[in-house]
Design an enzyme around this catalytic site. Structure first.
Site: not given
Ligand code: 5GP
Length: 124
Positions: A111, A35-36, A96, A109
């Site tokens: 986590h 994760d970024i 999520n 996805h």
């Molecule tokens: P969500 O809230 O959709 O479950 O989580 C999305 C996750 O994607 C977040 O934890 C965010 O930090 C990560 N994320 C968003 N954009 C990028 C990206 O361009 N690269 C990576 N490696 N992670 C990302």
């Protein structure tokens, strides 16, 4: 109502190689990358190689081999990170989904968070 997949979401771009990522594992069925914005020492996202918005979408519409391959990739990532509970200290897996799940990126996805305690699941 049918699930709608947005081919311009950021994880679709990562899958197409248009945006770089820090890959942990890749195979026919899944891509796992860091994760970024990591929330724990280990914070890896695992995505299936298919056009699925969320876990419920995947569970209902993916083929059996895609489901098996994706779940097995999750297990392999846990081993690579040494967070499996057979020889590590465990992890939290989060998927999520949608508006109430506060999903930011509309490509399925999970986590995997580990390397330190994740605390209580939901804070009051
Ligand atoms: P969500 O809230 O959709 O479950 O989580 C999305 C996750 O994607 C977040 O934890 C965010 O930090 C990560 N994320 C968003 N954009 C990028 C990206 O361009 N690269 C990576 N490696 N992670 C990302």
């Amino acid at each position: 109502m049918a699930y709608k997949y947005d081919d311009e979401n950021i994880f679709a771009k990562i899958l197409r190689g248009e945006i770089p990522n820090d890959t942990v594992l890749e195979n026919e069925y899944a891509l796992a990358f860091r994760d970024i914005n990591p929330q724990r020492p280990h914070h890896v996202l695992i995505i299936p190689k298919g056009r699925y918005v969320s876990f419920d979408h995947f569970a209902k519409e993916a083929a059996d081999d895609q489901i098996i391959g994706y779940i097995q990739a999750i297990g392999a990532v846990c081993d690579l990170l040494n967070v499996s509970i057979d020889n590590g200290d465990g992890f939290r897996m989060i998927a999520n989904s949608g508006q109430h799940g506060v999903q930011e990126v509309p490509h399925l996805h999970v986590h995997i968070l580990g390397g330190s305690s994740c605390g209580k699941m939901i804070q009051s």
